[in-house]
Scaffold this motif. Structure first.
Motif, PDB file in Angstrom:
ATOM      1  N   VAL A  37      -0.183  12.098 -16.217  1.00 23.65           N
ATOM      2  CA  VAL A  37      -0.308  11.599 -14.840  1.00 23.65           C
ATOM      3  C   VAL A  37      -1.593  12.112 -14.174  1.00 23.65           C
ATOM      4  CG1 VAL A  37       0.693  11.881 -12.532  1.00 23.65           C
ATOM      5  CG2 VAL A  37       2.139  11.184 -14.441  1.00 23.65           C
ATOM      6  N   GLU A  38      -1.859  13.415 -14.320  1.00 21.48           N
ATOM      7  CA  GLU A  38      -3.088  13.995 -13.745  1.00 21.48           C
ATOM      8  C   GLU A  38      -4.315  13.354 -14.377  1.00 21.48           C
ATOM      9  OE1 GLU A  38      -3.712  16.474 -11.411  1.00 21.48           O
ATOM     10  OE2 GLU A  38      -1.602  16.394 -10.870  1.00 21.48           O
ATOM     11  N   ARG A  39      -4.241  13.168 -15.682  1.00 20.40           N
ATOM     12  CA  ARG A  39      -5.363  12.594 -16.415  1.00 20.40           C
ATOM     13  C   ARG A  39      -5.671  11.169 -15.917  1.00 20.40           C
ATOM     14  NH1 ARG A  39      -3.075  11.841 -21.514  1.00 20.40           N
ATOM     15  NH2 ARG A  39      -3.463  14.024 -21.943  1.00 20.40           N
ATOM     16  N   GLU A  40      -4.628  10.402 -15.702  1.00 22.66           N
ATOM     17  CA  GLU A  40      -4.844   9.027 -15.232  1.00 22.66           C
ATOM     18  C   GLU A  40      -5.466   9.020 -13.835  1.00 22.66           C
ATOM     19  OE1 GLU A  40      -3.599   5.831 -16.542  1.00 22.66           O
ATOM     20  OE2 GLU A  40      -2.956   6.670 -18.451  1.00 22.66           O
ATOM     21  N   ALA A  41      -5.064   9.985 -12.996  1.00 20.73           N
ATOM     22  CA  ALA A  41      -5.659  10.074 -11.658  1.00 20.73           C
ATOM     23  C   ALA A  41      -7.150  10.405 -11.775  1.00 20.73           C
ATOM     24  CB  ALA A  41      -4.928  11.123 -10.820  1.00 20.73           C
TER      25      ALA A  41
ATOM     26  N   LYS B 256      -0.625   7.639  -8.398  1.00 22.28           N
ATOM     27  CA  LYS B 256      -1.124   7.542  -7.020  1.00 22.28           C
ATOM     28  C   LYS B 256      -0.762   8.800  -6.227  1.00 22.28           C
ATOM     29  CE  LYS B 256       0.384   3.274  -5.993  1.00 22.28           C
ATOM     30  NZ  LYS B 256       0.444   2.029  -5.190  1.00 22.28           N
ATOM     31  N   GLN B 257       0.408   9.366  -6.517  1.00 26.75           N
ATOM     32  CA  GLN B 257       0.776  10.610  -5.823  1.00 26.75           C
ATOM     33  C   GLN B 257      -0.150  11.751  -6.252  1.00 26.75           C
ATOM     34  OE1 GLN B 257       4.943  10.355  -6.904  1.00 26.75           O
ATOM     35  NE2 GLN B 257       5.539   9.728  -4.839  1.00 26.75           N
ATOM     36  N   ALA B 258      -0.452  11.816  -7.553  1.00 29.45           N
ATOM     37  CA  ALA B 258      -1.381  12.851  -8.043  1.00 29.45           C
ATOM     38  C   ALA B 258      -2.771  12.643  -7.428  1.00 29.45           C
ATOM     39  CB  ALA B 258      -1.465  12.801  -9.566  1.00 29.45           C
ATOM     40  N   TYR B 259      -3.147  11.387  -7.266  1.00 30.16           N
ATOM     41  CA  TYR B 259      -4.439  11.040  -6.659  1.00 30.16           C
ATOM     42  C   TYR B 259      -4.490  11.544  -5.208  1.00 30.16           C
ATOM     43  CZ  TYR B 259      -8.647   8.013  -6.477  1.00 30.16           C
ATOM     44  OH  TYR B 259      -9.929   7.534  -6.400  1.00 30.16           O
TER      45      TYR B 259
ATOM     46  N   THR C 247       0.802  -1.229   0.000  1.00 31.27           N
ATOM     47  CA  THR C 247       0.000   0.000   0.000  1.00 31.27           C
ATOM     48  C   THR C 247       0.831   1.274   0.000  1.00 31.27           C
ATOM     49  OG1 THR C 247      -1.921   0.996   1.067  1.00 31.27           O
ATOM     50  CG2 THR C 247      -0.188   0.216   2.528  1.00 31.27           C
ATOM     51  N   TYR C 248       0.342   2.250  -0.740  1.00 28.53           N
ATOM     52  CA  TYR C 248       0.945   3.577  -0.696  1.00 28.53           C
ATOM     53  C   TYR C 248      -0.087   4.477  -0.031  1.00 28.53           C
ATOM     54  CZ  TYR C 248       3.381   7.791  -2.294  1.00 28.53           C
ATOM     55  OH  TYR C 248       4.054   8.991  -2.349  1.00 28.53           O
TER      56      TYR C 248
ATOM     57  N   GLU D 173       5.264   5.051 -13.200  1.00 27.91           N
ATOM     58  CA  GLU D 173       4.131   5.854 -13.672  1.00 27.91           C
ATOM     59  C   GLU D 173       2.926   5.659 -12.747  1.00 27.91           C
ATOM     60  OE1 GLU D 173       5.067   5.815 -18.524  1.00 27.91           O
ATOM     61  OE2 GLU D 173       3.779   4.270 -17.635  1.00 27.91           O
ATOM     62  N   LEU D 174       2.668   4.410 -12.377  1.00 30.93           N
ATOM     63  CA  LEU D 174       1.552   4.135 -11.463  1.00 30.93           C
ATOM     64  C   LEU D 174       1.749   4.874 -10.138  1.00 30.93           C
ATOM     65  CD1 LEU D 174      -1.026   2.694 -10.508  1.00 30.93           C
ATOM     66  CD2 LEU D 174       0.369   0.674 -10.006  1.00 30.93           C
ATOM     67  N   LEU D 175       2.987   4.862  -9.660  1.00 27.85           N
ATOM     68  CA  LEU D 175       3.293   5.581  -8.429  1.00 27.85           C
ATOM     69  C   LEU D 175       2.984   7.071  -8.580  1.00 27.85           C
ATOM     70  CD1 LEU D 175       4.642   5.740  -5.630  1.00 27.85           C
ATOM     71  CD2 LEU D 175       6.822   6.028  -6.825  1.00 27.85           C
TER      72      LEU D 175
END
Lengths: 312, 312
Positions: free
Chosen positions: B85-89, B121-124, A154-155, B116-118
């Protein structure tokens, strides 16, 4: 605040490298000299010493060090010389013996911040060419797998925002699943592995407010099995790492068979962080100083090394 | 290679901001002008235009844009203007409706690289003040939860190293669990959520070599349920994102009810990456150009916008 002392002014990395080379020289090793250098330098200095040593003597510093010392002393120094992130990766890897040491995995995943855990996982990739997730998953099964893989993967969100309404709902959920026999693991795992630490602390507080017993105590009372014991470690590592480690030191230092690996782990991972606080908690609690307790239970160069890290 | 064209020389961000302000001016919007600017600028330019617009006119560019356009066109532009990245979030967040759109979650977690997934998740975290893990876990249960939370959580090893012996063992494990009725999910989830993509590709290849049928086909034949269908999406997203998306475009563009959200998602997420390759695959497969197919199935400004992204 670091629990060990660094001389002022601190010798240059080249001077330290020369002292260590001298300590390694000839038949036998001058362990006291090794301790007097390495146990009194912070992570950045230790890194520079290693670099200076390798530049000067064209040999791998860590391999040479390992060949010069042995036993618990060697293992402790081997953990200590790395940066915090590298050390945590090495300690996590050491959890996969014949039986997985799930306590170590829980500490790594729950005591580090989300970004620290990420850095440890990146160091793990670089060092072992596979992920921590893979190792945890292939050494576990059932509920233990779900819990431990969830924790290392988990992050978590790292903000301070707390949703009080949701905390109340999930404190109730946790209470419900703990009251079932056997404990219903799925929701407990979901909450403990995905919510932010701030949110989890709010949940644990709400639990105590509502039920007049801490979730950790309730788990202990209701479920004497090992999975519940793992859940308690999660709760305690998230609630208060310092109280968790201080209690662990008390347990380790009062058992008849000393668990050197655990003692070493707590001392070397916290010496540069918050061991000073735990020393005070320990002495308040036991009326014996941590230094005295370690001194009573250990011996030789291992003892001298730990004491050098604990004393300031 | 981007599938859309950028004029050379490209106008300055200030010129573009001025053109957009003009397009927004007065009653009604000049949608053609909006498309002619935004669909022909790369992510860095789009960012600069937004900044220039806000500096010049002291109003939030995205809010203004949203108020000027509507419907599928608005939703497509709203996805497009952000960085990848923002778009994927934003797209991941949109998966949580009354029913979770698990396909979107699988795409986000399996098509992006681990780093990229990380970043997504950070943008999320920054955007929604909680984690993607929490949202996935609280919108799912049972095997779906285990699979999807595992996929979004994991930080896979990203190296090329493959353990051929282990690939053979786990290809067999997967075959064994697929042959059980019902499918035994635990080991399938462990393997798919923790192994590196390189290792998984080796496992899938081994599976096909041994059993003369791809794992995806075998899942389809043996298990007509939705969980197996989710596992197939995982396998296909990891095996070949381009073949996966090209097929998804074919399915979307031949159904009687057009799924605009999916069509938009594939076009806007891939236009700056590999849509050009998929266009060629699509035409080879169907004898119709992707442009023609989109043109037949869509209309209005939405159609013009998508075509501007597809045409180069």
């Amino acid at each position: 605040m670091a629990s060990f002392s660094v001389p002022s002014p601190v010798p240059s990395p080249v001077e330290d490298a020369e002292s260590l080379k001298k300590a390694f020289h000839g038949w036998g090793t001058d362990e006291k000299a090794v301790i007097s250098v390495l146990a009194h330098r912070d992570a950045a200095h230790r890194q520079q010493i290693q670099q200076a040593y390798e530049d000067l003597y064209k040999e791998n510093f860590i391999k040479r060090l390992e060949s010069e010392i042995s036993g618990d002393f060697e293992r402790a120094v081997y953990r200590w010389i790395f940066s915090s992130v590298e050390r945590e990766a090495i300690i996590a890897k050491s959890a996969f013996g014949k039986v997985i040491n799930y306590r170590v995995i829980i500490e790594t995943s729950c005591i580090n911040s989300p970004n620290e855990l990420l850095a440890v996982k990146q160091a793990y990739h670089a060092r072992y060419k596979h992920s921590l997730e893979e190792d945890v998953a292939s050494h576990t099964s059932g509920d233990f797998r779900k819990l431990l893989v969830g924790l290392v993967s988990t992050y978590r969100y790292d903000g301070d925002e707390v949703d009080a309404r949701l905390a109340a709902v999930e404190a109730k959920t946790l209470h419900d699943v703990i009251k079932r026999k056997p404990l219903e693991s799925e929701e407990a795992i979901r909450i403990l592995t995905t919510r932010s630490k701030a949110q989890l602390k709010a949940i644990f507080n709400k639990y105590k407010d509502e039920h007049k017993i801490s979730i950790s105590k309730d788990l202990e009372t209701e479920h004497p099995d090992e999975f519940a014991s793992a859940l308690r470690i999660v709760v305690r590592c998230i609630s208060s790492p310092q109280r968790y480690f201080e209690k662990l030191l008390r347990v380790v230092l009062t058992k008849s068979n000393l668990d050197e690996d655990t003692l070493t782990r707590v001392i070397v991972t916290r010496a540069e962080k918050d061991l000073q606080v735990m020393k005070e908690m320990y002495e308040k609690r036991t009326n014996v100083s941590l230094e005295k307790a370690i001194s009573n239970e250990t011996s030789g160069h291992y003892k001298s090394f730990l004491l050098a890290l604990v004393r300031n």
